[in-house]
Scaffold this active site. Structure first.
Site, PDB file in Angstrom:
ATOM      1  N   LYS A 127      -5.008 -54.578  -7.359  1.00  0.00           N
ATOM      2  CA  LYS A 127      -3.715 -54.915  -7.990  1.00  0.00           C
ATOM      3  C   LYS A 127      -3.526 -56.429  -8.008  1.00  0.00           C
ATOM      4  CE  LYS A 127      -1.389 -52.385  -4.950  1.00  0.00           C
ATOM      5  NZ  LYS A 127      -2.454 -51.804  -4.118  1.00  0.00           N
ATOM      6  N   ARG A 135       6.957 -47.804  -4.055  1.00  0.00           N
ATOM      7  CA  ARG A 135       5.943 -47.215  -3.199  1.00  0.00           C
ATOM      8  C   ARG A 135       6.408 -45.897  -2.588  1.00  0.00           C
ATOM      9  NH1 ARG A 135       2.864 -51.977  -1.626  1.00  0.00           N
ATOM     10  NH2 ARG A 135       1.163 -51.362  -0.280  1.00  0.00           N
ATOM     11  N   ARG A 156     -12.417 -58.396   1.892  1.00  0.00           N
ATOM     12  CA  ARG A 156     -11.311 -59.351   1.818  1.00  0.00           C
ATOM     13  C   ARG A 156     -10.962 -59.892   3.214  1.00  0.00           C
ATOM     14  NH1 ARG A 156      -5.895 -57.093  -0.536  1.00  0.00           N
ATOM     15  NH2 ARG A 156      -5.897 -56.106   1.502  1.00  0.00           N
ATOM     16  N   ARG A 172      -6.111 -61.466   6.363  1.00  0.00           N
ATOM     17  CA  ARG A 172      -4.809 -60.787   6.419  1.00  0.00           C
ATOM     18  C   ARG A 172      -4.753 -59.909   7.654  1.00  0.00           C
ATOM     19  NH1 ARG A 172      -3.015 -57.955   0.814  1.00  0.00           N
ATOM     20  NH2 ARG A 172      -2.374 -56.284   2.221  1.00  0.00           N
ATOM     21  N   ARG A 181      -2.935 -47.240   6.456  1.00  0.00           N
ATOM     22  CA  ARG A 181      -2.427 -47.612   5.125  1.00  0.00           C
ATOM     23  C   ARG A 181      -2.857 -46.582   4.090  1.00  0.00           C
ATOM     24  NH1 ARG A 181      -4.656 -53.493   4.843  1.00  0.00           N
ATOM     25  NH2 ARG A 181      -4.087 -53.456   2.635  1.00  0.00           N
TER      26      ARG A 181
HETATM   27  P1  AP5 Z   1      -6.827 -56.777  -4.062  1.00  0.00           P
HETATM   28  O1  AP5 Z   1      -6.654 -57.158  -5.481  1.00  0.00           O
HETATM   29  O2  AP5 Z   1      -6.416 -57.747  -3.012  1.00  0.00           O
HETATM   30  O3  AP5 Z   1      -6.208 -55.337  -3.810  1.00  0.00           O
HETATM   31  P2  AP5 Z   1      -4.705 -54.839  -3.850  1.00  0.00           P
HETATM   32  O4  AP5 Z   1      -4.669 -53.634  -4.715  1.00  0.00           O
HETATM   33  O5  AP5 Z   1      -3.781 -55.951  -4.187  1.00  0.00           O
HETATM   34  O6  AP5 Z   1      -4.581 -54.354  -2.364  1.00  0.00           O
HETATM   35  P3  AP5 Z   1      -3.595 -54.743  -1.202  1.00  0.00           P
HETATM   36  O7  AP5 Z   1      -4.346 -54.515   0.066  1.00  0.00           O
HETATM   37  O8  AP5 Z   1      -2.940 -56.042  -1.410  1.00  0.00           O
HETATM   38  O9  AP5 Z   1      -2.561 -53.597  -1.370  1.00  0.00           O
HETATM   39  P4  AP5 Z   1      -1.635 -53.043  -0.320  1.00  0.00           P
HETATM   40  O10 AP5 Z   1      -0.840 -52.102  -1.093  1.00  0.00           O
HETATM   41  O11 AP5 Z   1      -2.298 -52.467   0.885  1.00  0.00           O
HETATM   42  O12 AP5 Z   1      -0.927 -54.347   0.257  1.00  0.00           O
HETATM   43  P5  AP5 Z   1       0.416 -55.082  -0.131  1.00  0.00           P
HETATM   44  O13 AP5 Z   1       0.192 -56.511   0.053  1.00  0.00           O
HETATM   45  O14 AP5 Z   1       0.938 -54.606  -1.421  1.00  0.00           O
HETATM   46  O15 AP5 Z   1      -8.377 -56.415  -3.864  1.00  0.00           O
HETATM   47  C1  AP5 Z   1      -8.884 -56.111  -2.581  1.00  0.00           C
HETATM   48  C2  AP5 Z   1     -10.264 -56.766  -2.426  1.00  0.00           C
HETATM   49  O16 AP5 Z   1     -11.156 -56.186  -3.356  1.00  0.00           O
HETATM   50  C3  AP5 Z   1     -10.266 -58.262  -2.715  1.00  0.00           C
HETATM   51  O17 AP5 Z   1     -11.096 -58.889  -1.803  1.00  0.00           O
HETATM   52  C4  AP5 Z   1     -10.820 -58.358  -4.137  1.00  0.00           C
HETATM   53  O18 AP5 Z   1     -11.528 -59.548  -4.328  1.00  0.00           O
HETATM   54  C5  AP5 Z   1     -11.759 -57.159  -4.192  1.00  0.00           C
HETATM   55  N1  AP5 Z   1     -11.845 -56.593  -5.526  1.00  0.00           N
HETATM   56  C6  AP5 Z   1     -10.808 -56.335  -6.369  1.00  0.00           C
HETATM   57  N2  AP5 Z   1     -11.279 -55.786  -7.518  1.00  0.00           N
HETATM   58  C7  AP5 Z   1     -12.620 -55.688  -7.386  1.00  0.00           C
HETATM   59  C8  AP5 Z   1     -13.640 -55.201  -8.224  1.00  0.00           C
HETATM   60  N3  AP5 Z   1     -13.388 -54.696  -9.426  1.00  0.00           N
HETATM   61  N4  AP5 Z   1     -14.902 -55.263  -7.763  1.00  0.00           N
HETATM   62  C9  AP5 Z   1     -15.182 -55.759  -6.528  1.00  0.00           C
HETATM   63  N5  AP5 Z   1     -14.258 -56.246  -5.687  1.00  0.00           N
HETATM   64  C10 AP5 Z   1     -12.975 -56.214  -6.108  1.00  0.00           C
HETATM   65  O19 AP5 Z   1       1.391 -54.565   1.004  1.00  0.00           O
HETATM   66  C11 AP5 Z   1       1.177 -54.911   2.362  1.00  0.00           C
HETATM   67  C12 AP5 Z   1       2.176 -54.202   3.239  1.00  0.00           C
HETATM   68  O20 AP5 Z   1       3.495 -54.654   2.934  1.00  0.00           O
HETATM   69  C13 AP5 Z   1       2.260 -52.679   3.091  1.00  0.00           C
HETATM   70  O21 AP5 Z   1       1.283 -52.022   3.854  1.00  0.00           O
HETATM   71  C14 AP5 Z   1       3.673 -52.411   3.574  1.00  0.00           C
HETATM   72  O22 AP5 Z   1       3.752 -52.438   4.956  1.00  0.00           O
HETATM   73  C15 AP5 Z   1       4.444 -53.601   3.036  1.00  0.00           C
HETATM   74  N6  AP5 Z   1       4.991 -53.331   1.705  1.00  0.00           N
HETATM   75  C16 AP5 Z   1       4.612 -53.917   0.533  1.00  0.00           C
HETATM   76  N7  AP5 Z   1       5.305 -53.405  -0.498  1.00  0.00           N
HETATM   77  C17 AP5 Z   1       6.144 -52.469   0.023  1.00  0.00           C
HETATM   78  C18 AP5 Z   1       7.091 -51.580  -0.523  1.00  0.00           C
HETATM   79  N8  AP5 Z   1       7.341 -51.526  -1.844  1.00  0.00           N
HETATM   80  N9  AP5 Z   1       7.772 -50.754   0.320  1.00  0.00           N
HETATM   81  C19 AP5 Z   1       7.542 -50.784   1.646  1.00  0.00           C
HETATM   82  N10 AP5 Z   1       6.648 -51.586   2.235  1.00  0.00           N
HETATM   83  C20 AP5 Z   1       5.960 -52.430   1.443  1.00  0.00           C
HETATM   84 MG    MG Z   2      -2.315 -57.064  -3.109  1.00  0.00          MG
END
Ligand code: AP5
Ligand code: MG
Length: 388
Positions: free
Chosen positions: A212, A287, A326, A332, A344
């Site tokens: 994402k 979410r 990552r 992180r 997660r």
């Molecule tokens: P990346 O693009 O970083 O993945 P992402 O989908 O953004 O994953 P996140 O881990 O950020 O999602 P998340 O939902 O766990 O965390 P968030 O920050 O939203 O890609 C991952 C890796 O893969 C990278 O290294 C990238 O380079 C690689 N990659 C990508 N595409 C690739 C490809 N095609 N080929 C090869 N490699 C690739 O949330 C964190 C925390 O915040 C949550 O756990 C929760 O506690 C809280 N939170 C956030 N939003 C909410 C909400 N709405 N409600 C409640 N709690 C929330």
């Molecule tokens: Mg992200």
């Protein structure tokens, strides 16, 4: 202070009275006088037009050393937040070569403009650069650049007055006013009603590590959208050590979700303050079903609705592999242990995956294969969005 101010389609309410602004300027001027009082050279005050015109004038009156005034005018490209994007609408009115410069800004938010400005001044040969800003939004300032003199810290709200404008109006107000969002965002003027329904609201959905964040910047740039990642916003709160950040940290580190109302408030605030975009790209929100319902209610108040959900899907084994990759690069905290990653993934299946049916029911669900190279996935997303 006047009670409320209406500029175009927006209502603003009193926020910082002139007396408080004056006290902040007195204090900034005292600090600058202390640092520059016995200068042998003649430092330059650089007024960044138009916003800092009032602040510069008030500040200059209080400075007790010999100084020169130089002005310039910059503009940021709309819809972008990154550095390297400012354009000089009017260049420096005088040379800064080998001179000490104090940049006078009305407000610093993300800091992108000020970072670019410092680069410009270095390129022009300034011997020393200090930054002075009347207002700072610490919640969104994320640059390593030191801000030498700060008048007042304010929350991330949209304000006008004392040089700051809304589409060029409001600069002449002596006090500072803030956008009145208590009016619960309901379109309250004819102009809001006329514009209703034109904004796009995309939900970028998918399990942790689906890509994402990776894909969001190219989507936002191509379609001129404001990218909002609730995860990034929460990590900023943690880094800034705010009360909210401290509460969120324990939950995030354990792989749990933070309470719905916390993220809903962040999203609502962004909807009401971002300008100059065609819409929003929501990454990591909603979410839970409750968040999806809250989003529908927020948009309903604005006479808007979700445009589409873009679901990036990858298998669970790949989630692990990508997050581990990552972890080595970004460090992180929630990527560090297998246990947190597993939790997660479990949280995603239990609380977030039910949104698939929610959006299928609303006929807004678009599934996109998230495997393959970053470019392949990006092209698939673009093709879905172009055919919506
Ligand atoms: P990346 O693009 O970083 O993945 P992402 O989908 O953004 O994953 P996140 O881990 O950020 O999602 P998340 O939902 O766990 O965390 P968030 O920050 O939203 O890609 C991952 C890796 O893969 C990278 O290294 C990238 O380079 C690689 N990659 C990508 N595409 C690739 C490809 N095609 N080929 C090869 N490699 C690739 O949330 C964190 C925390 O915040 C949550 O756990 C929760 O506690 C809280 N939170 C956030 N939003 C909410 C909400 N709405 N409600 C409640 N709690 C929330
Ligand atoms: Mg992200």
């Amino acid at each position: 202070m006047n009670d409320k101010i209406i500029l175009f389609d927006k209502t603003f309410k009193p926020f910082i009275p002139y007396q408080k602004i004056e006290r902040a300027i007195d204090s900034v001027a005292a600090r600058i006088n202390r640092d520059y009082g016995d200068s042998e050279d003649v430092p330059i005050l650089l007024c960044v037009l138009n916003g800092s015109v009032m602040f510069t004038a008030e500040l200059m009156k209080r400075l007790k050393f010999r100084c020169e005034l130089v002005s310039m005018k910059l503009t940021s490209y709309q819809g972008t937040q990154s550095s390297g994007k400012v354009r000089q609408v009017m260049g420096l009115t005088s040379s800064v070569k080998d001179r000490r410069v104090i940049v006078i800004e009305d407000i610093v938010d993300t800091g992108a403009t000020v970072v670019d400005l410092v680069d410009i001044l270095r390129g022009e040969g300034a011997s020393d650069i200090k930054i002075c800003t009347l207002l700072l939004k610490p919640q969104v300032y994320d640059k390593p650049l030191k801000l030498d003199y700060v008048g007042l810290e304010i929350p991330n709200d949209f304000i006008v007055g004392f040089g700051l404008d809304y589409d060029q109006l409001g600069r002449n107000l002596r006090d500072i006013y803030v956008l009145d969002t208590d009016a619960d965002g309901t379109p309250d003027t004819l102009m809001d009603l006329k514009n209703a329904g034109k904004m796009k609201y995309y939900v970028l959905f998918g399990p942790p590590g689906a890509g994402k964040g990776t894909q969001a910047s190219s989507i936002a740039a191509k379609f001129n959208l404001c990218h909002i990642s609730t995860g990034d916003l929460l990590r900023k709160e943690i880094a800034a050590g705010t009360e909210l950040g401290l509460k969120a940290k324990a939950l995030i580190d354990a792989g749990e979700l933070v309470p719905d109302e916390v993220v809903e408030g962040m999203i609502w605030n962004k909807f009401n303050t971002e300008k100059g975009v065609n819409g929003f790209l929501l990454d990591g929100f909603p979410r839970t079903i409750a968040q999806a319902e809250a989003l529908d209610a927020m948009l309903d108040k604005r006479k808007e609705s979700v445009t589409a959900l873009l679901a990036l899907m990858i298998p669970d084994e790949m989630i692990f592999e990508r997050i581990k990759g990552r972890a080595a690069v970004e460090g992180r905290a929630d990527d560090a242990s297998d246990e947190t990653i597993s939790n997660r993934i479990r949280t995603y299946h239990e609380k977030t995956e039910p949104l698939v049916n929610y959006y299928k029911g609303a006929r807004k669900y678009n599934e996109i294969n998230g495997t393959g190279t970053i470019e392949e996935v990006r092209d698939r997303i673009f093709s879905v969005m172009e055919n919506l």
